[in-house]
Design an enzyme around this catalytic site. Structure first.
Site, short mmCIF file in Angstrom:
data_model
loop_
_atom_site.label_atom_id
_atom_site.label_comp_id
_atom_site.label_asym_id
_atom_site.label_seq_id
_atom_site.Cartn_x
_atom_site.Cartn_y
_atom_site.Cartn_z
N THR A 138 -20.16 -12.51 -48.94
CA THR A 138 -19.59 -13.89 -49.08
C THR A 138 -18.18 -13.72 -49.64
O THR A 138 -17.74 -12.71 -50.39
CB THR A 138 -20.33 -14.68 -50.04
OG1 THR A 138 -19.52 -16.02 -50.39
CG2 THR A 138 -20.99 -14.07 -51.56
N LYS A 156 -17.58 -18.04 -56.50
CA LYS A 156 -18.77 -18.68 -57.31
C LYS A 156 -20.14 -18.53 -56.85
O LYS A 156 -21.28 -18.32 -57.53
CB LYS A 156 -18.43 -20.09 -57.59
CG LYS A 156 -17.05 -20.37 -58.32
CD LYS A 156 -16.69 -21.51 -59.27
CE LYS A 156 -15.69 -21.52 -59.98
NZ LYS A 156 -15.37 -22.83 -60.49
N ASP A 173 -25.65 -18.95 -45.94
CA ASP A 173 -24.93 -19.92 -45.52
C ASP A 173 -25.58 -21.00 -46.34
O ASP A 173 -26.88 -21.24 -46.19
CB ASP A 173 -25.09 -20.35 -44.24
CG ASP A 173 -23.87 -21.28 -43.59
OD1 ASP A 173 -22.75 -20.87 -44.07
OD2 ASP A 173 -24.18 -22.46 -43.07
N SER A 174 -24.74 -21.89 -46.75
CA SER A 174 -25.36 -23.08 -47.51
C SER A 174 -24.42 -24.36 -47.33
O SER A 174 -23.33 -24.35 -46.72
CB SER A 174 -25.23 -22.61 -49.16
OG SER A 174 -23.97 -22.33 -49.53
N TYR A 234 -20.18 -29.20 -54.64
CA TYR A 234 -20.48 -30.66 -54.94
C TYR A 234 -21.37 -30.82 -56.12
O TYR A 234 -21.87 -31.89 -56.25
CB TYR A 234 -21.45 -31.00 -53.72
CG TYR A 234 -20.53 -30.91 -52.66
CD1 TYR A 234 -19.62 -32.12 -52.11
CD2 TYR A 234 -20.41 -29.92 -51.31
CE1 TYR A 234 -19.20 -32.36 -50.97
CE2 TYR A 234 -19.76 -29.97 -50.47
CZ TYR A 234 -19.04 -31.03 -50.13
OH TYR A 234 -18.24 -31.11 -48.98
N LYS A 257 -29.74 -24.48 -63.05
CA LYS A 257 -29.33 -24.13 -61.80
C LYS A 257 -30.14 -23.08 -61.22
O LYS A 257 -30.63 -22.62 -60.01
CB LYS A 257 -28.06 -23.93 -61.31
CG LYS A 257 -27.57 -24.21 -59.93
CD LYS A 257 -26.16 -24.37 -59.79
CE LYS A 257 -25.85 -24.37 -58.23
NZ LYS A 257 -24.55 -24.24 -57.80
#
Ligand code: ITT
Length: 219
Positions: free
Chosen positions: A23, A27, A85-86, A171, A192
């Site tokens: 990636t 973050k 992938d998100s 988001y 989280k």
């Protein structure tokens, strides 16, 4: 959830695995590193690999894009690559932005730009109809590019009417977890790491990987 280990032959697994985390999102990278924590794998980032490529995300599903990112980077680097992938899917927007979450407000959009666009599109939608979920699709590719392990996780919530909190990324300031009455932006890393889409996918992924490493060390 979707996990496949069918492609792995024991003999192909190295004793101490070295993974490149596929990636370019810093973050996301930090969250993946925290979640992989105590596994006996050596993690390398794409920032450590100056010849890493930027893989084109041409898929229309999370699975397609995660496979592309893992597979093409692995073949290019000749290394094991764990990619993901998100994105966020909003029910009132028929699942948008989905795989286009990072580029919702345009190809060079910042998180703030994307959040503004999302709020704008939901202006007329009442709170009760603002349900959404995050998806994370993890894929591990071996150096040949073959996908050998996959896991998916989801996290469900509601899009609130203004950004709240500075934790997380993307988001998160808009993504409200009903059970906590707070957004991921307010809740921070501990919650989280326990309940996010990435955490759920990683728990499934870790179990499979741990099993394989254990089997391997017993050979
Ligand atoms: P890489 O492809 O290099 O991994 P990217 O940011 O382009 O980086 P994606 O294509 O998977 O990655 O897009 C993910 C986007 O979805 C991300 O930029 C956010 O906008 C959103 N997203 C994913 N996970 C999130 C999370 O945990 N919190 C907030 N937003 C998230």
């Amino acid at each position: 959830m979707q996990i496949s280990t069918a492609g792995i032959e024991r003999s192909r697994l190295p004793r101490m695995m070295q993974f490149a985390l596929g990636t370019h999102n810093r973050k996301k990278l930090v969250e993946l590193q925290e979640l992989l924590g105590d596994l006996p794998v050596e993690l390398v980032t794409l920032a450590d690999l100056p010849h890493a490529i930027a893989v084109n995300e041409t898929g229309i599903t999370f699975v397609e894009n995660a496979r592309l990112k893992a597979s093409e980077q692995a073949r290019h680097l000749q290394m094991w690559v764990l990619a993901e992938d998100s994105g966020i899917s909003v029910d009132a927007l028929h699942g948008r932005p989905g795989v286009y979450s990072a580029r919702f407000a345009g190809p060079t959009a910042s998180d703030e730009d994307n959040n503004r666009r999302l709020l704008h599109e939901l202006t007329a939608v009442p709170q009760a109809a603002r349900s959404a979920h995050y998806t994370c699709q993890l894929c591990l590719a071996e150096p040949s590019g073959e996908i050998v392990l996959e896991a998916t996780g989801e996290c469900h919530g509601v899009i609130c009417d203004h950004p709240r909190g500075n934790h997380g990324f993307g988001y998160d300031p808009l993504f409200l977890i009903p059970e906590y009455h707070k957004t991921f932006g307010q809740l921070g890393g501990t919650v989280k790491r326990a309940i996010s889409h990435r955490a759920r996918a990683m728990r499934r992924f870790r179990m499979q990987l741990q099993q394989l490493l254990t089997q391997q060390s017993a050979v």
